[in-house]
Scaffold this motif. Structure first.
Motif, PDB file in Angstrom:
ATOM      1  N   LEU A  24      10.540 -61.292 -29.174  1.00 32.58           N
ATOM      2  CA  LEU A  24      10.470 -60.007 -29.537  1.00 32.58           C
ATOM      3  C   LEU A  24      10.684 -58.967 -28.433  1.00 32.58           C
ATOM      4  O   LEU A  24      10.228 -59.487 -27.213  1.00 32.58           O
ATOM      5  CB  LEU A  24       9.140 -59.726 -30.352  1.00 32.58           C
ATOM      6  N   PRO A  25      11.266 -57.734 -28.530  1.00 31.58           N
ATOM      7  CA  PRO A  25      11.304 -56.908 -27.226  1.00 31.58           C
ATOM      8  C   PRO A  25       9.731 -56.523 -26.708  1.00 31.58           C
ATOM      9  O   PRO A  25       8.978 -56.432 -27.375  1.00 31.58           O
ATOM     10  CB  PRO A  25      12.160 -55.741 -27.919  1.00 31.58           C
ATOM     11  N   ILE A  26      10.059 -55.886 -25.655  1.00 27.13           N
ATOM     12  CA  ILE A  26       8.613 -55.574 -24.942  1.00 27.13           C
ATOM     13  C   ILE A  26       8.939 -54.013 -24.866  1.00 27.13           C
ATOM     14  O   ILE A  26       9.680 -53.279 -24.018  1.00 27.13           O
ATOM     15  CB  ILE A  26       8.570 -56.109 -23.534  1.00 27.13           C
ATOM     16  N   PRO A  27       8.315 -52.979 -25.584  1.00 28.33           N
ATOM     17  CA  PRO A  27       8.328 -51.508 -25.645  1.00 28.33           C
ATOM     18  C   PRO A  27       8.129 -51.128 -24.232  1.00 28.33           C
ATOM     19  O   PRO A  27       7.014 -51.599 -23.451  1.00 28.33           O
ATOM     20  CB  PRO A  27       7.358 -51.123 -26.589  1.00 28.33           C
ATOM     21  N   ASP A  28       8.619 -50.029 -23.673  1.00 32.47           N
ATOM     22  CA  ASP A  28       8.226 -49.023 -22.643  1.00 32.47           C
ATOM     23  C   ASP A  28       8.399 -47.514 -23.135  1.00 32.47           C
ATOM     24  O   ASP A  28       9.321 -46.998 -22.937  1.00 32.47           O
ATOM     25  CB  ASP A  28       9.136 -49.312 -21.511  1.00 32.47           C
ATOM     26  N   PRO A  29       7.478 -47.159 -23.927  1.00 31.31           N
ATOM     27  CA  PRO A  29       7.645 -45.840 -24.635  1.00 31.31           C
ATOM     28  C   PRO A  29       7.743 -44.723 -23.693  1.00 31.31           C
ATOM     29  O   PRO A  29       7.345 -44.648 -22.515  1.00 31.31           O
ATOM     30  CB  PRO A  29       6.367 -45.732 -25.019  1.00 31.31           C
ATOM     31  N   LEU A  30       8.647 -43.741 -23.845  1.00 35.54           N
ATOM     32  CA  LEU A  30       8.775 -42.440 -23.118  1.00 35.54           C
ATOM     33  C   LEU A  30       7.431 -41.910 -22.443  1.00 35.54           C
ATOM     34  O   LEU A  30       7.611 -41.322 -21.298  1.00 35.54           O
ATOM     35  CB  LEU A  30       9.866 -41.722 -23.966  1.00 35.54           C
ATOM     36  N   PRO A  31       6.548 -41.601 -23.077  1.00 33.85           N
ATOM     37  CA  PRO A  31       5.791 -40.627 -22.794  1.00 33.85           C
ATOM     38  C   PRO A  31       4.681 -41.559 -21.792  1.00 33.85           C
ATOM     39  O   PRO A  31       4.275 -40.766 -20.922  1.00 33.85           O
ATOM     40  CB  PRO A  31       4.578 -40.522 -23.748  1.00 33.85           C
ATOM     41  N   THR A  32       5.028 -43.051 -21.747  1.00 34.96           N
ATOM     42  CA  THR A  32       4.026 -43.685 -20.448  1.00 34.96           C
ATOM     43  C   THR A  32       4.918 -43.777 -19.228  1.00 34.96           C
ATOM     44  O   THR A  32       6.030 -43.604 -19.331  1.00 34.96           O
ATOM     45  CB  THR A  32       3.603 -44.702 -21.115  1.00 34.96           C
ATOM     46  N   ALA A  33       4.267 -44.300 -18.274  1.00 36.30           N
ATOM     47  CA  ALA A  33       5.114 -44.543 -17.111  1.00 36.30           C
ATOM     48  C   ALA A  33       5.836 -45.761 -17.375  1.00 36.30           C
ATOM     49  O   ALA A  33       5.523 -46.641 -17.840  1.00 36.30           O
ATOM     50  CB  ALA A  33       4.034 -44.658 -15.806  1.00 36.30           C
ATOM     51  N   SER A  34       7.117 -45.769 -16.741  1.00 38.89           N
ATOM     52  CA  SER A  34       8.026 -46.813 -16.800  1.00 38.89           C
ATOM     53  C   SER A  34       7.471 -47.996 -16.147  1.00 38.89           C
ATOM     54  O   SER A  34       7.062 -48.023 -14.969  1.00 38.89           O
ATOM     55  CB  SER A  34       9.363 -46.413 -16.180  1.00 38.89           C
ATOM     56  N   ARG A  35       7.519 -49.114 -16.915  1.00 40.94           N
ATOM     57  CA  ARG A  35       6.979 -50.625 -16.393  1.00 40.94           C
ATOM     58  C   ARG A  35       8.277 -51.497 -16.042  1.00 40.94           C
ATOM     59  O   ARG A  35       8.513 -52.681 -16.064  1.00 40.94           O
ATOM     60  CB  ARG A  35       6.136 -51.150 -17.468  1.00 40.94           C
ATOM     61  N   GLY A  36       9.410 -50.643 -15.748  1.00 40.58           N
ATOM     62  CA  GLY A  36      10.751 -51.291 -15.524  1.00 40.58           C
ATOM     63  C   GLY A  36      11.397 -51.940 -16.508  1.00 40.58           C
ATOM     64  O   GLY A  36      12.383 -52.630 -16.397  1.00 40.58           O
ATOM     65  N   ARG A  37      11.129 -51.458 -17.860  1.00 39.57           N
ATOM     66  CA  ARG A  37      11.799 -51.829 -19.113  1.00 39.57           C
ATOM     67  C   ARG A  37      12.664 -50.654 -19.689  1.00 39.57           C
ATOM     68  O   ARG A  37      13.071 -50.669 -20.803  1.00 39.57           O
ATOM     69  CB  ARG A  37      10.941 -52.697 -20.033  1.00 39.57           C
ATOM     70  N   SER A  38      12.687 -49.521 -19.143  1.00 43.78           N
ATOM     71  CA  SER A  38      13.556 -48.521 -19.749  1.00 43.78           C
ATOM     72  C   SER A  38      14.983 -49.046 -19.794  1.00 43.78           C
ATOM     73  O   SER A  38      15.456 -49.742 -18.910  1.00 43.78           O
ATOM     74  CB  SER A  38      13.328 -47.301 -19.079  1.00 43.78           C
ATOM     75  N   LEU A  39      15.735 -48.460 -20.599  1.00 44.62           N
ATOM     76  CA  LEU A  39      17.225 -48.883 -20.973  1.00 44.62           C
ATOM     77  C   LEU A  39      17.882 -47.600 -20.514  1.00 44.62           C
ATOM     78  O   LEU A  39      17.823 -46.435 -20.633  1.00 44.62           O
ATOM     79  CB  LEU A  39      17.252 -48.952 -22.335  1.00 44.62           C
ATOM     80  N   ALA A  40      19.210 -48.086 -19.995  1.00 44.87           N
ATOM     81  CA  ALA A  40      20.265 -47.073 -19.667  1.00 44.87           C
ATOM     82  C   ALA A  40      21.753 -47.758 -19.966  1.00 44.87           C
ATOM     83  O   ALA A  40      22.013 -48.955 -19.909  1.00 44.87           O
ATOM     84  CB  ALA A  40      20.361 -46.670 -18.120  1.00 44.87           C
ATOM     85  N   VAL A  41      22.547 -46.862 -20.439  1.00 41.39           N
ATOM     86  CA  VAL A  41      23.914 -47.409 -20.768  1.00 41.39           C
ATOM     87  C   VAL A  41      24.833 -46.183 -20.113  1.00 41.39           C
ATOM     88  O   VAL A  41      24.708 -44.933 -19.996  1.00 41.39           O
ATOM     89  CB  VAL A  41      24.220 -47.054 -22.040  1.00 41.39           C
ATOM     90  N   ALA A  42      25.883 -46.587 -19.284  1.00 42.36           N
ATOM     91  CA  ALA A  42      26.895 -45.692 -18.556  1.00 42.36           C
ATOM     92  C   ALA A  42      28.055 -46.379 -19.021  1.00 42.36           C
ATOM     93  O   ALA A  42      28.476 -47.503 -18.931  1.00 42.36           O
ATOM     94  CB  ALA A  42      26.763 -45.902 -16.882  1.00 42.36           C
ATOM     95  N   PHE A  43      29.067 -45.228 -19.330  1.00 43.01           N
ATOM     96  CA  PHE A  43      30.452 -45.525 -19.801  1.00 43.01           C
ATOM     97  C   PHE A  43      31.372 -45.087 -18.596  1.00 43.01           C
ATOM     98  O   PHE A  43      31.143 -43.988 -18.002  1.00 43.01           O
ATOM     99  CB  PHE A  43      30.701 -44.705 -20.697  1.00 43.01           C
ATOM    100  N   GLY A  44      32.042 -46.156 -17.911  1.00 42.21           N
ATOM    101  CA  GLY A  44      32.893 -45.659 -16.758  1.00 42.21           C
ATOM    102  C   GLY A  44      34.110 -45.128 -17.233  1.00 42.21           C
ATOM    103  O   GLY A  44      34.631 -44.976 -18.512  1.00 42.21           O
ATOM    104  N   LYS A  45      34.793 -44.860 -16.148  1.00 40.15           N
ATOM    105  CA  LYS A  45      36.291 -44.103 -16.276  1.00 40.15           C
ATOM    106  C   LYS A  45      37.075 -45.169 -16.918  1.00 40.15           C
ATOM    107  O   LYS A  45      37.325 -46.355 -16.710  1.00 40.15           O
ATOM    108  CB  LYS A  45      36.732 -43.723 -14.912  1.00 40.15           C
ATOM    109  N   PRO A  46      37.876 -44.657 -17.720  1.00 39.47           N
ATOM    110  CA  PRO A  46      39.027 -45.493 -18.767  1.00 39.47           C
ATOM    111  C   PRO A  46      39.947 -46.016 -17.637  1.00 39.47           C
ATOM    112  O   PRO A  46      40.399 -45.410 -16.717  1.00 39.47           O
ATOM    113  CB  PRO A  46      39.541 -44.540 -19.711  1.00 39.47           C
ATOM    114  N   MET A  47      40.369 -47.360 -17.720  1.00 35.98           N
ATOM    115  CA  MET A  47      41.432 -47.981 -17.096  1.00 35.98           C
ATOM    116  C   MET A  47      42.571 -48.287 -18.061  1.00 35.98           C
ATOM    117  O   MET A  47      42.190 -48.565 -19.055  1.00 35.98           O
ATOM    118  CB  MET A  47      40.949 -49.229 -16.501  1.00 35.98           C
TER     119      MET A  47
END
Length: 195
Positions: free
Chosen positions: A165-188
């Protein structure tokens, strides 16, 4: 994609997309960058790193357009799961990404869809980028649409491959290094890979 063919599917998609986005936002502090790099119309190939089971819905929630997902054909052995992931736009491919997989991807792109692929072919074991599957270079030589690189961060910490199961890292609490990010790069341009 299958859900786009039915009015009920289109009506169902928007609230589910919003719910998925909010789940990642409040459960893992999701951050998204570069959405404008995804062309608003026409075929697009998204190529993302693969950190966890979160990755397909995570990139789907972050993307500005509905996606066609590539899923290993063995997932269709479970009929209920097969119907569910097909409803969300998944298409089956063989794990080795052979000729049938190549034709499947090119067919979806010919329909003007945005196809999400994970060139590593499976989730990382260590959090590091893995070698790309051999069939990927052949695919890139055949596509004629923009290729958008996608970076996923935090997925391995939030749901490591060995955890059930996943380990939550809720927004209101301090991040425990499990926050998520997605970045879309420039199209090639696809021509870059045709050499």
């Amino acid at each position: 994609m299958p859900f786009e063919r039915l009015l009920a599917g289109r009506l169902f998609y928007a609230p589910c997309h919003a719910l998925t986005y909010c789940t990642f936002l409040f459960g893992w502090g999701l951050r998204v960058a570069g959405q404008k790099n995804v062309p608003p119309t026409g075929p697009v190939l998204l190529a993302a790193n693969h950190q966890s089971f979160f990755d397909p819905p995570l990139v789907g929630a972050a993307a500005p357009r509905p996606l066609t997902y590539l899923a290993r054909s063995s997932l269709w052995a479970n009929k209920a799961l097969g119907r569910w992931i097909r409803f969300w736009g998944a298409v089956p491919i063989d794990r080795g990404f052979g000729k049938e997989g190549l034709q499947t991807v090119l067919g979806e792109l010919d329909r003007g869809n945005v196809v999400l692929m994970f060139p590593e072919g499976e989730r990382t074991h260590t959090g590091e980028l893995q070698p790309l599957k051999p069939g990927i270079s052949l695919l890139l030589k055949r596509v004629t649409c923009p290729v958008v690189p996608v970076g996923v961060a935090g997925g391995f910490a939030a749901w490591p491959r060995h955890d059930k199961l996943p380990i939550p890292d809720p927004l209101p609490t301090a991040s425990r290094g499990r926050s998520l990010a997605v970045a879309f790069g420039k199209p090639m341009a696809s021509e870059r890979f045709h050499g």
